[in-house]
Each structure stands twice: as C-alpha cells, then as structure tokens.
Scaffold this motif. Structure first.
Motif, PDB file in Angstrom:
ATOM      1  N   GLY A  86       4.345  52.836  25.875  1.00 39.60           N
ATOM      2  CA  GLY A  86       4.978  52.411  24.630  1.00 39.60           C
ATOM      3  C   GLY A  86       6.103  51.411  24.809  1.00 39.60           C
ATOM      4  O   GLY A  86       6.562  50.823  23.838  1.00 39.60           O
ATOM      5  N   SER A  87       6.545  51.191  26.014  1.00 40.23           N
ATOM      6  CA  SER A  87       7.616  50.233  26.248  1.00 40.23           C
ATOM      7  C   SER A  87       7.044  48.819  26.397  1.00 40.23           C
ATOM      8  O   SER A  87       5.830  48.642  26.542  1.00 40.23           O
ATOM      9  CB  SER A  87       8.408  50.617  27.500  1.00 40.23           C
ATOM     10  N   HIS A  88       7.916  47.835  26.348  1.00 38.11           N
ATOM     11  CA  HIS A  88       7.510  46.450  26.552  1.00 38.11           C
ATOM     12  C   HIS A  88       8.678  45.668  27.133  1.00 38.11           C
ATOM     13  O   HIS A  88       9.825  46.087  27.055  1.00 38.11           O
ATOM     14  CB  HIS A  88       7.013  45.818  25.247  1.00 38.11           C
ATOM     15  N   PHE A  89       8.351  44.526  27.752  1.00 37.46           N
ATOM     16  CA  PHE A  89       9.389  43.664  28.306  1.00 37.46           C
ATOM     17  C   PHE A  89       8.922  42.219  28.290  1.00 37.46           C
ATOM     18  O   PHE A  89       7.726  41.930  28.186  1.00 37.46           O
ATOM     19  CB  PHE A  89       9.784  44.110  29.724  1.00 37.46           C
ATOM     20  N   LEU A  90       9.863  41.313  28.374  1.00 33.95           N
ATOM     21  CA  LEU A  90       9.608  39.885  28.334  1.00 33.95           C
ATOM     22  C   LEU A  90       9.700  39.315  29.736  1.00 33.95           C
ATOM     23  O   LEU A  90      10.605  39.666  30.500  1.00 33.95           O
ATOM     24  CB  LEU A  90      10.654  39.214  27.426  1.00 33.95           C
ATOM     25  N   SER A  91       8.765  38.439  30.090  1.00 33.16           N
ATOM     26  CA  SER A  91       8.831  37.765  31.389  1.00 33.16           C
ATOM     27  C   SER A  91       8.674  36.271  31.188  1.00 33.16           C
ATOM     28  O   SER A  91       8.031  35.828  30.235  1.00 33.16           O
ATOM     29  CB  SER A  91       7.755  38.301  32.340  1.00 33.16           C
ATOM     30  N   ALA A  92       9.258  35.488  32.080  1.00 27.32           N
ATOM     31  CA  ALA A  92       9.215  34.032  31.990  1.00 27.32           C
ATOM     32  C   ALA A  92       8.011  33.486  32.748  1.00 27.32           C
ATOM     33  O   ALA A  92       8.106  32.534  33.498  1.00 27.32           O
ATOM     34  CB  ALA A  92      10.514  33.441  32.533  1.00 27.32           C
ATOM     35  N   THR A  93       6.862  34.100  32.535  1.00 24.88           N
ATOM     36  CA  THR A  93       5.604  33.674  33.132  1.00 24.88           C
ATOM     37  C   THR A  93       4.620  33.481  31.993  1.00 24.88           C
ATOM     38  O   THR A  93       4.545  34.311  31.088  1.00 24.88           O
ATOM     39  CB  THR A  93       5.074  34.745  34.112  1.00 24.88           C
ATOM     40  N   THR A  94       3.846  32.393  32.026  1.00 26.07           N
ATOM     41  CA  THR A  94       2.912  32.138  30.929  1.00 26.07           C
ATOM     42  C   THR A  94       1.733  33.100  30.979  1.00 26.07           C
ATOM     43  O   THR A  94       1.397  33.648  32.022  1.00 26.07           O
ATOM     44  CB  THR A  94       2.373  30.694  30.973  1.00 26.07           C
ATOM     45  N   LEU A  95       1.090  33.270  29.838  1.00 27.47           N
ATOM     46  CA  LEU A  95      -0.058  34.160  29.736  1.00 27.47           C
ATOM     47  C   LEU A  95      -1.209  33.676  30.615  1.00 27.47           C
ATOM     48  O   LEU A  95      -1.929  34.475  31.212  1.00 27.47           O
ATOM     49  CB  LEU A  95      -0.506  34.269  28.279  1.00 27.47           C
ATOM     50  N   GLY A  96      -1.383  32.369  30.727  1.00 26.21           N
ATOM     51  CA  GLY A  96      -2.439  31.814  31.564  1.00 26.21           C
ATOM     52  C   GLY A  96      -2.287  32.194  33.033  1.00 26.21           C
ATOM     53  O   GLY A  96      -3.267  32.531  33.703  1.00 26.21           O
ATOM     54  N   ILE A  97      -1.074  32.158  33.533  1.00 24.03           N
ATOM     55  CA  ILE A  97      -0.810  32.542  34.930  1.00 24.03           C
ATOM     56  C   ILE A  97      -1.081  34.022  35.115  1.00 24.03           C
ATOM     57  O   ILE A  97      -1.719  34.439  36.094  1.00 24.03           O
ATOM     58  CB  ILE A  97       0.633  32.175  35.332  1.00 24.03           C
ATOM     59  N   LEU A  98      -0.623  34.844  34.180  1.00 27.72           N
ATOM     60  CA  LEU A  98      -0.852  36.285  34.285  1.00 27.72           C
ATOM     61  C   LEU A  98      -2.329  36.623  34.148  1.00 27.72           C
ATOM     62  O   LEU A  98      -2.819  37.544  34.806  1.00 27.72           O
ATOM     63  CB  LEU A  98      -0.023  37.033  33.243  1.00 27.72           C
ATOM     64  N   GLU A  99      -3.054  35.877  33.337  1.00 30.35           N
ATOM     65  CA  GLU A  99      -4.495  36.094  33.205  1.00 30.35           C
ATOM     66  C   GLU A  99      -5.184  35.872  34.555  1.00 30.35           C
ATOM     67  O   GLU A  99      -6.060  36.649  34.944  1.00 30.35           O
ATOM     68  CB  GLU A  99      -5.077  35.156  32.151  1.00 30.35           C
ATOM     69  N   GLU A 100      -4.780  34.843  35.276  1.00 27.41           N
ATOM     70  CA  GLU A 100      -5.342  34.582  36.608  1.00 27.41           C
ATOM     71  C   GLU A 100      -5.028  35.723  37.573  1.00 27.41           C
ATOM     72  O   GLU A 100      -5.879  36.143  38.354  1.00 27.41           O
ATOM     73  CB  GLU A 100      -4.797  33.270  37.176  1.00 27.41           C
ATOM     74  N   ARG A 101      -3.813  36.224  37.526  1.00 24.28           N
ATOM     75  CA  ARG A 101      -3.409  37.326  38.418  1.00 24.28           C
ATOM     76  C   ARG A 101      -4.149  38.625  38.096  1.00 24.28           C
ATOM     77  O   ARG A 101      -4.314  39.479  38.966  1.00 24.28           O
ATOM     78  CB  ARG A 101      -1.906  37.560  38.325  1.00 24.28           C
ATOM     79  N   LEU A 102      -4.578  38.780  36.848  1.00 27.14           N
ATOM     80  CA  LEU A 102      -5.241  40.015  36.417  1.00 27.14           C
ATOM     81  C   LEU A 102      -6.766  39.922  36.462  1.00 27.14           C
ATOM     82  O   LEU A 102      -7.448  40.850  36.028  1.00 27.14           O
ATOM     83  CB  LEU A 102      -4.775  40.387  35.009  1.00 27.14           C
ATOM     84  N   LYS A 103      -7.310  38.817  36.962  1.00 24.71           N
ATOM     85  CA  LYS A 103      -8.772  38.693  37.073  1.00 24.71           C
ATOM     86  C   LYS A 103      -9.314  39.819  37.931  1.00 24.71           C
ATOM     87  O   LYS A 103      -8.777  40.138  38.977  1.00 24.71           O
ATOM     88  CB  LYS A 103      -9.138  37.349  37.689  1.00 24.71           C
ATOM     89  N   GLY A 104     -10.389  40.431  37.479  1.00 26.17           N
ATOM     90  CA  GLY A 104     -11.008  41.524  38.211  1.00 26.17           C
ATOM     91  C   GLY A 104     -10.432  42.893  37.884  1.00 26.17           C
ATOM     92  O   GLY A 104     -10.849  43.896  38.440  1.00 26.17           O
ATOM     93  N   PHE A 105      -9.476  42.954  36.956  1.00 25.57           N
ATOM     94  CA  PHE A 105      -8.866  44.227  36.567  1.00 25.57           C
ATOM     95  C   PHE A 105      -9.239  44.641  35.148  1.00 25.57           C
ATOM     96  O   PHE A 105      -8.496  45.359  34.489  1.00 25.57           O
ATOM     97  CB  PHE A 105      -7.340  44.153  36.673  1.00 25.57           C
TER      98      PHE A 105
END
Length: 115
Positions: A37-56
């Motif tokens: 239920g928590s959330h936080f803000l990061s200074a990383t774009t969604l596109g970069i995070l999408e690449e890091r999460l590939k395969g998950f």
C-alpha cells in the motif's frame, strides 16, 4: 521469468519485483506503488524501469503505467464508454488499458496461465 532478485529503482533504492504492484510515470520521475500500500517517487523514467523489469511479468498498459501481472484479477470492458478497457488489480485499483494493447495483454495472460 527471471529468478527473484532486487532491481535498482532509483538512487540507491533496490526492491524485489514481487513487491511492486505498479509504476506510474510522472514526467521524468516514476511513482512506484508497492503491494503493502505504500508508494515512493524516484528520479528514473518509466522506460528505464521497464527495461530493468523485463522478464519479471510486467506489462505496459499505456504510455504512463506499468503493472505487475501477478496481481491482475480481472479485465473488463465497459460497452457504454465505447469499449473502454480496464484491468482490476488485487487491491481493487482499476487501471485503464490502451485499446491497442488489449490483444497483447490477453495473449500475455494466456501464456502466463499455460506456464
């Protein structure tokens, strides 16, 4: 699917992909929503995070949202809104999905069910 590990979300913060419910773009920032239920803000774009999460088992529903498919409970179409498609997550949150991505979403969910 990759084995469970932690990925870098932004700054020095690492988190397990299974703890992530969804990510939402906010200009050049990303809001990460967690299962607890928590959330936080990061200074990383969604596109970069999408690449890091590939395969998950993450899926980009439209340009500003990336969801964890492990927490999807329902896909619904609202006919009275010209077939506006929405995905319901386990926490009862409704996420809109682009009409162009509905077929890919259904195909991805079917492949997950087979595996």
């Amino acid at each position: 699917m990759k084995t469970e590990s932690q990925i870098l979300i932004g700054g020095y913060r690492k988190i397990s992909p299974s703890d992530i419910l969804m990510l939402k773009a906010d200009t050049n920032y990303t809001i990460t929503y967690l299962v607890d239920g928590s959330h936080f803000l990061s200074a990383t774009t969604l596109g970069i995070l999408e690449e890091r999460l590939k395969g998950f088992n993450f899926f980009r529903t439209h340009r500003s949202t990336l969801i964890n498919l492990n927490y999807v409970s329902l896909l619904a179409a609202r006919e009275y809104l010209n077939y506006d498609y929405q995905i319901k997550l386990n926490n009862s949150l409704n996420i809109q999905i682009s009409r162009r991505k509905v077929t890919d979403f259904i195909r991805t969910m079917e492949l997950m069910a087979v595996n």
